[in-house]
Design an enzyme around this catalytic site. Structure first.
Site, PDB file in Angstrom:
ATOM      1  N   ASP A  86      -6.612   0.730   0.153  1.00  0.00           N
ATOM      2  CA  ASP A  86      -6.800   1.127   1.553  1.00  0.00           C
ATOM      3  C   ASP A  86      -8.187   0.662   1.992  1.00  0.00           C
ATOM      4  OD1 ASP A  86      -8.598   2.806   0.371  1.00  0.00           O
ATOM      5  OD2 ASP A  86      -7.722   4.657   1.107  1.00  0.00           O
ATOM      6  N   LYS A 136       0.841  -1.197   0.000  1.00  0.00           N
ATOM      7  CA  LYS A 136       0.000   0.000   0.000  1.00  0.00           C
ATOM      8  C   LYS A 136       0.885   1.259   0.000  1.00  0.00           C
ATOM      9  CE  LYS A 136      -2.611   2.660   3.051  1.00  0.00           C
ATOM     10  NZ  LYS A 136      -3.060   2.830   4.406  1.00  0.00           N
TER      11      LYS A 136
END
Ligand code: SF4
Length: 227
Positions: A146, A128
């Site tokens: 996310d 991420k």
């Protein structure tokens, strides 16, 4: 076997993306305040299990106190822990920030690398974080999974997976490359406004007609009432 996307599904995806562009624009923006690539990297490490708003409050003072990457690399861990305390998980975050900054200084000459495999060698950096850097700093097509992207992509029927890495691969298959970075930006805005985790406003949502979650709920209701 790779599942083929039907023409109808492709048109639905295209319609969803067009509406997202229309409502949230195609402007690239980053919700974490920063002036340099390494500041963004530190801000993303701090954002784990914390809101962007809180991180921005903390980094406002933090980047005044620690002005260079060296300041972080050779920081006193206990002092740094206090400085980032309110972002949560501060012991781990402080340890990772120091290790990450050290590696950037010692191995990468103070630069944040652009390759995924290099970014993943940095402490506290997972896919991420690496994808935030690649997208925001290097403009490399990358999908950031996310909490909003995870939740809403499932509702839209773009994935059925739970694991962020599998979701990322699913999204790579269904989204055109020119929307990889934008999708995350737009979905964060959508997830903070109309499609919140607690109370999605489906009746007011411009994606209502195209949303798989709404369609599935309607079908379930129809089946229950016809039994
Ligand atoms: S229709 Fe509802 S579930 Fe679907 S994206 Fe909109 S708010 Fe979210």
């Amino acid at each position: 076997m790779v599942k083929r996307i039907t023409k109808q599904e492709r048109e639905r995806i295209h319609a969803v993306l067009s509406l997202l562009d229309e409502h949230y624009t195609t402007e690239f923006k980053c919700y974490l305040n920063h002036e340099t690539p390494w500041q963004l990297l530190i801000a993303v490490i701090l954002s784990a299990q914390c809101t962007d708003a809180r991180v921005n409050i903390v980094t406002k003072d933090l980047f005044q106190k620690y002005k260079t990457l060296d300041d972080f690399a050779y920081a006193n861990q206990k002092e740094l822990e206090q400085d980032i305390h309110s972002t949560g998980f501060y012991q781990n975050k402080a340890k990772n920030i120091i290790l990450c900054a050290k590696r950037l200084v010692e191995v990468y000459g103070g630069e944040v690398p652009s390759k995924l495999e290099d970014l993943l060698t940095l402490a506290g950096v997972g896919r991420k974080t690496a994808n935030v850097i690649r997208g925001n700093i290097y403009n490399e097509p990358s999908i950031v999974v996310d909490t909003h992207v995870k939740r809403i992509s499932k509702k839209l029927g773009f994935t059925k997976e739970e694991d962020p890495e599998k979701i990322e691969y699913d999204l790579m298959k269904v989204l055109p490359k020119d929307h990889w970075i934008l999708y995350n930006i737009q979905i964060i805005t959508h997830g903070r406004g109309l499609c919140t985790a607690r109370n999605p406003q489906c009746n007011a949502c411009f994606l209502n007609e195209l949303c798989k979650d709404v369609k599935n709920k309607k079908e379930r209701k129809k089946n229950t009432s016809s039994q």
